[in-house]
Design a protein around this motif. Structure first.
Motif, PDB file in Angstrom:
ATOM      1  N   VAL A  49       0.844  -1.187   0.000  1.00  0.00           N
ATOM      2  CA  VAL A  49       0.000   0.000   0.000  1.00  0.00           C
ATOM      3  C   VAL A  49       0.887   1.247   0.000  1.00  0.00           C
ATOM      4  N   VAL A  50       0.502   2.236  -0.799  1.00  0.00           N
ATOM      5  CA  VAL A  50       1.238   3.501  -0.850  1.00  0.00           C
ATOM      6  C   VAL A  50       0.649   4.443   0.192  1.00  0.00           C
ATOM      7  N   ALA A  51       1.494   4.920   1.112  1.00  0.00           N
ATOM      8  CA  ALA A  51       1.064   5.916   2.101  1.00  0.00           C
ATOM      9  C   ALA A  51       1.248   7.294   1.475  1.00  0.00           C
ATOM     10  N   GLU A  52       0.293   8.189   1.712  1.00  0.00           N
ATOM     11  CA  GLU A  52       0.391   9.532   1.139  1.00  0.00           C
ATOM     12  C   GLU A  52       0.610  10.554   2.236  1.00  0.00           C
ATOM     13  N   CYS A  53       1.374  11.596   1.886  1.00  0.00           N
ATOM     14  CA  CYS A  53       1.608  12.697   2.812  1.00  0.00           C
ATOM     15  C   CYS A  53       1.690  13.981   2.004  1.00  0.00           C
ATOM     16  N   THR A  54       1.752  15.099   2.689  1.00  0.00           N
ATOM     17  CA  THR A  54       1.829  16.404   2.053  1.00  0.00           C
ATOM     18  C   THR A  54       3.237  16.961   2.213  1.00  0.00           C
ATOM     19  N   VAL A  55       3.784  17.496   1.136  1.00  0.00           N
ATOM     20  CA  VAL A  55       5.105  18.120   1.173  1.00  0.00           C
ATOM     21  C   VAL A  55       5.099  19.218   2.227  1.00  0.00           C
ATOM     22  N   GLY A  56       6.106  19.231   3.072  1.00  0.00           N
ATOM     23  CA  GLY A  56       6.234  20.260   4.101  1.00  0.00           C
ATOM     24  C   GLY A  56       5.586  19.919   5.428  1.00  0.00           C
ATOM     25  N   ASP A  57       4.791  18.853   5.479  1.00  0.00           N
ATOM     26  CA  ASP A  57       4.181  18.424   6.743  1.00  0.00           C
ATOM     27  C   ASP A  57       5.001  17.282   7.343  1.00  0.00           C
ATOM     28  N   ALA A  58       5.215  17.337   8.643  1.00  0.00           N
ATOM     29  CA  ALA A  58       5.963  16.268   9.322  1.00  0.00           C
ATOM     30  C   ALA A  58       5.173  14.965   9.251  1.00  0.00           C
ATOM     31  N   VAL A  59       5.876  13.875   8.965  1.00  0.00           N
ATOM     32  CA  VAL A  59       5.290  12.539   8.902  1.00  0.00           C
ATOM     33  C   VAL A  59       5.887  11.742  10.047  1.00  0.00           C
ATOM     34  N   THR A  60       5.041  11.318  10.984  1.00  0.00           N
ATOM     35  CA  THR A  60       5.560  10.537  12.102  1.00  0.00           C
ATOM     36  C   THR A  60       5.786   9.097  11.662  1.00  0.00           C
ATOM     37  N   LEU A  61       6.871   8.529  12.156  1.00  0.00           N
ATOM     38  CA  LEU A  61       7.238   7.154  11.864  1.00  0.00           C
ATOM     39  C   LEU A  61       7.419   6.419  13.179  1.00  0.00           C
ATOM     40  N   GLU A  62       6.776   5.282  13.298  1.00  0.00           N
ATOM     41  CA  GLU A  62       6.886   4.464  14.504  1.00  0.00           C
ATOM     42  C   GLU A  62       7.192   3.038  14.078  1.00  0.00           C
ATOM     43  N   VAL A  63       8.276   2.488  14.621  1.00  0.00           N
ATOM     44  CA  VAL A  63       8.642   1.101  14.364  1.00  0.00           C
ATOM     45  C   VAL A  63       8.622   0.377  15.704  1.00  0.00           C
ATOM     46  N   LYS A  64       7.731  -0.605  15.805  1.00  0.00           N
ATOM     47  CA  LYS A  64       7.597  -1.382  17.033  1.00  0.00           C
ATOM     48  C   LYS A  64       8.165  -2.766  16.764  1.00  0.00           C
ATOM     49  N   LEU A  65       9.150  -3.166  17.566  1.00  0.00           N
ATOM     50  CA  LEU A  65       9.737  -4.495  17.471  1.00  0.00           C
ATOM     51  C   LEU A  65       9.279  -5.308  18.674  1.00  0.00           C
ATOM     52  N   THR A  66       8.589  -6.413  18.419  1.00  0.00           N
ATOM     53  CA  THR A  66       8.099  -7.282  19.482  1.00  0.00           C
ATOM     54  C   THR A  66       8.956  -8.539  19.512  1.00  0.00           C
ATOM     55  N   ASN A  67       9.490  -8.844  20.673  1.00  0.00           N
ATOM     56  CA  ASN A  67      10.327 -10.029  20.869  1.00  0.00           C
ATOM     57  C   ASN A  67       9.420 -11.224  21.136  1.00  0.00           C
ATOM     58  N   LEU A  68       9.397 -12.175  20.226  1.00  0.00           N
ATOM     59  CA  LEU A  68       8.540 -13.350  20.359  1.00  0.00           C
ATOM     60  C   LEU A  68       9.229 -14.516  21.047  1.00  0.00           C
ATOM     61  N   SER A  69      10.489 -14.338  21.419  1.00  0.00           N
ATOM     62  CA  SER A  69      11.235 -15.440  22.018  1.00  0.00           C
ATOM     63  C   SER A  69      11.102 -15.443  23.540  1.00  0.00           C
ATOM     64  N   LYS A  70      11.695 -16.455  24.149  1.00  0.00           N
ATOM     65  CA  LYS A  70      11.705 -16.586  25.608  1.00  0.00           C
ATOM     66  C   LYS A  70      12.929 -15.918  26.209  1.00  0.00           C
ATOM     67  N   ASN A  71      13.783 -15.338  25.380  1.00  0.00           N
ATOM     68  CA  ASN A  71      15.014 -14.702  25.841  1.00  0.00           C
ATOM     69  C   ASN A  71      15.047 -13.240  25.420  1.00  0.00           C
ATOM     70  N   SER A  72      15.806 -12.452  26.166  1.00  0.00           N
ATOM     71  CA  SER A  72      16.007 -11.054  25.792  1.00  0.00           C
ATOM     72  C   SER A  72      16.832 -10.982  24.514  1.00  0.00           C
ATOM     73  N   VAL A  73      16.597  -9.927  23.727  1.00  0.00           N
ATOM     74  CA  VAL A  73      17.315  -9.704  22.485  1.00  0.00           C
ATOM     75  C   VAL A  73      17.938  -8.317  22.545  1.00  0.00           C
ATOM     76  N   GLY A  74      19.185  -8.214  22.157  1.00  0.00           N
ATOM     77  CA  GLY A  74      19.829  -6.910  22.112  1.00  0.00           C
ATOM     78  C   GLY A  74      21.287  -7.027  22.450  1.00  0.00           C
ATOM     79  N   PRO A  75      22.011  -5.977  22.269  1.00  0.00           N
ATOM     80  CA  PRO A  75      21.613  -4.666  21.744  1.00  0.00           C
ATOM     81  C   PRO A  75      21.414  -4.704  20.226  1.00  0.00           C
ATOM     82  N   LEU A  76      20.609  -3.750  19.750  1.00  0.00           N
ATOM     83  CA  LEU A  76      20.285  -3.650  18.330  1.00  0.00           C
ATOM     84  C   LEU A  76      20.475  -2.219  17.855  1.00  0.00           C
ATOM     85  N   ALA A  77      20.725  -2.083  16.568  1.00  0.00           N
ATOM     86  CA  ALA A  77      20.725  -0.778  15.916  1.00  0.00           C
ATOM     87  C   ALA A  77      19.658  -0.830  14.827  1.00  0.00           C
ATOM     88  N   LEU A  78      18.746   0.132  14.822  1.00  0.00           N
ATOM     89  CA  LEU A  78      17.695   0.219  13.809  1.00  0.00           C
ATOM     90  C   LEU A  78      17.957   1.479  12.994  1.00  0.00           C
TER      91      LEU A  78
END
Length: 170
Positions: A49-78
């Protein structure tokens, strides 16, 4: 299927859309326990799907990473990298004059605990009209494991920046 997390190992994508720069099976397994959700201006994104925005308006970006394992994961660089795809085999990553980040395009994540999530939030500003894409990738950022660096790239997010609508009487 809205609201349900999607496993990266089960995304209905051709192999060319999910890239690993390192062939290390151990690093691939380590990164595949993370389930990503990407939102633009609070709305879920899908690679089809193509997301649309307007030139000059701030576009918020949110990336949620969910850990599905039984152990902690990290450190990471996104990392979020904008580009234009000319559909002829050429991709332009020189976006300094077309797209700017409000804040950083790199997020460092210390740890994502077992069965928990981590959210990286930022914003972009598109300065010109056009079709843009975002490469969102992450990697194991620990030198202690002795693993080769392996970037895991999510399917690109397609954004169309449109002109500001003219006001009546302007």
């Amino acid at each position: 299927m809205e609201g349900k997390p999607r496993l990266l190992t089960h995304l209905p994508l051709p192999p060319s859309r999910v890239r690993l720069d390192s062939p290390s099976p151990l690093s691939q397994c380590y990164l595949l326990v993370l389930c990503p959700d990407v939102l633009l201006n609070g709305k879920p994104c899908d690679c089809d799907v193509v997301a649309e925005c307007t030139v000059g308006d701030a576009v918020t970006l949110e990336v949620k990473l969910t850990n599905l394992s039984k152990n902690s994961v990290g450190p990471l660089a996104l990392t979020v990298v904008p580009f234009q795809d000319y559909q002829n085999g050429v991709q332009n990553y020189d976006m300094d004059e077309a797209v700017t980040f409000i804040g950083s395009n790199i997020f460092y994540i210390d740890t994502v605990k077992a069965k928990d999530s981590c959210v990286c939030e930022g914003a972009l500003l598109f300065l010109y009209t056009g079709d843009f894409f975002l490469n969102i990738r992450f990697q194991d950022d620990s030198s202690q494991r002795g693993l080769p660096l392996a970037w895991f790239t999510l399917p690109s997010v397609h954004i169309r920046a449109l002109d500001t609508p003219l006001q009546a009487g302007a």
